[in-house]
Scaffold this active site. Structure first.
Site: not given
Ligand code: CAA
Length: 382
Positions: A127, A159, A364
């Site tokens: 993030s 975190t 997350e």
């Molecule tokens: N597994 C494998 N590959 C994946 C995937 C997965 N689960 N999800 C996406 N990808 C791949 C896609 O296949 C794509 O690959 P290609 O370029 O080869 O086609 C690439 O990643 C890009 O994916 P998207 O086009 O889906 O990307 P997007 O920009 O549309 O975003 C999203 C997708 C799901 C919204 C993502 O941005 C997301 O998960 N956002 C939330 C972020 C998050 O969870 N942050 C948490 C921060 S960490 C935290 O909180 C930890 C802590 O401290 C407790």
């Protein structure tokens, strides 16, 4: 039909986690929360029990257990202290898992072993101030120069950030390529140019630390890049799939704490000459709480089982986190309502459960992002 008969080993791990939580975490949890004190000693003891690298093979410093054992242990730890729960979840799911799966031999030897055995603590830096839900919008840059990468940028809401020894950092190596231009790096906290620029004060999970970290011309050896250049975003997404199972387990732990407190209270407190549990209004609340927690637990085990079998579990992990986090918030709210005015006081633990539960709907991946992930998965595979 999925079989959830736990093995003897899984039940032993659950029991060990419960005993540890009650003996070592319970007495100080409220005080650490109040004073925002990181549980250093407690985490050290959790490491001795193998809880900081549960799914890493023994030869790489871990406990060599499966995801089901991890879920059961994390539920028990979080039932007593959700802050300890998230510290454990991040180290296991977001740090050790990715290193074990994609790290080089050098990286495993130098970083995974101490992280999995709990000699070091890890954090996951994805993030940024302008990249929360839109995680692909990475502004931190990593520019290659003479066998090193020079990192510049700011990471938010990290975190374990202030206490971690090792950071897994996503940074852009080729802006033009978007998500395919992001790479992942292992950065030691002691590398020059790593600055803990801010410590956050939070509503809940207050004894876990959350920090902003700034990279100022921080040089990282090329050998610390995880996988190829451009692999970082997919790496982060795959890592978060597993992380979401951990947060679902944390949420279930909090929900269980809320129900435990409620069950105790309704058997002690009288109103209108009856114990509270004799009222149908209370019974229905308890019935819903128990049902929802059981459903959340089963969804989480299902995601864990698929992960252990090597099957795709993106959708199942998102469903588990989406559902379990809502169950935790609802259970904590119901617990406060059951406790009436006392539930609103610091003298009872249920107000802490509500404060702790709320973050599980945010970090997350927010609940909105989980729905987006689930919708994409079901539509793509329809
Ligand atoms: N597994 C494998 N590959 C994946 C995937 C997965 N689960 N999800 C996406 N990808 C791949 C896609 O296949 C794509 O690959 P290609 O370029 O080869 O086609 C690439 O990643 C890009 O994916 P998207 O086009 O889906 O990307 P997007 O920009 O549309 O975003 C999203 C997708 C799901 C919204 C993502 O941005 C997301 O998960 N956002 C939330 C972020 C998050 O969870 N942050 C948490 C921060 S960490 C935290 O909180 C930890 C802590 O401290 C407790």
């Amino acid at each position: 039909m999925v079989n959830f008969d736990f093995t003897e080993e899984q039940l032993m791990i659950k029991q060990a986690a419960r005993e540890f939580a009650e003996k070592e975490l319970a007495k100080g949890a409220a005080g650490r929360d109040e004073k925002e004190l990181f549980p250093h000693e407690e985490i050290k003891k959790m490491a001795e029990l193998g809880f900081m690298g549960m799914m890493v093979p023994a030869e790489q410093g871990g406990a060599g257990l499966d995801t089901i054992s991890y879920i059961l242990a994390l539920e028990e730890i979080s039932r007593v202290d959700a802050s300890a729960g998230v510290i454990m979840s991040v180290n296991n799911s977001l740090v050790c898992w990715g290193l074990e799966k994609f790290g080089s031999d050098f990286q495993k030897d130098k970083y995974l072993k101490p992280l999995a055995s709990g000699k070091m603590l890890g954090a996951f830096c994805l993030s940024e101030p302008e990249a929360g839900s839109d995680a692909a919008n990475q502004r931190t840059t990593a520019v290659k120069s003479d066998g090193t990468y020079v990192l510049n940028g700011t990471k938010n809401f990290i975190t374990n950030g202030a206490n971690a020894d090792v950071l897994i950092v996503m940074a852009t190596t080729d802006k033009a390529k978007g998500p395919r231009g992001v790479s992942a790096f292992i950065v030691e906290k002691k590398f020059p140019g790593v600055v803990v620029s801010r410590k956050e004060h939070k509503l809940g999970i207050r004894s876990s630390d959350t920090a902003q970290i700034t990279f100022q011309d921080c040089k990282v050896p090329e050998g610390n890049r995880i996988g190829d250049e451009g692999f970082g975003f997919r790496f982060a997404m795959m890592t978060l799939d597993g992380g979401r199972i951990g947060i679902a387990a944390q949420a279930i732990g909090i929900a269980n704490a809320a129900i435990d407190a409620s069950m105790k209270y309704v058997k002690e407190r009288k109103a209108f000459d009856k114990l509270l549990y004799e009222f149908q209004a209370i019974q229905f609340k308890l019935a819903d709480m128990h049902t929802n927690i059981e459903a959340a637990h089963l969804l989480t085990l299902n995601a864990g089982l698929r992960k252990d079998r090597g099957e795709r579990f993106t959708k199942e992990a998102a469903m588990a986190k989406l559902f379990a986090s809502k169950v935790a918030v609802d259970a904590a709210l119901d617990a406060i309502q059951i406790h009436g005015g006392y539930g609103y006081l610091k003298d009872f633990p249920v107000e802490r459960y509500l404060r702790d539960a709320k973050i599980t709907e945010i970090y997350e991946g927010t609940s909105e992002i989980q729905r987006l992930v689930i919708a994409r998965e079901v539509l793509d595979h329809a």
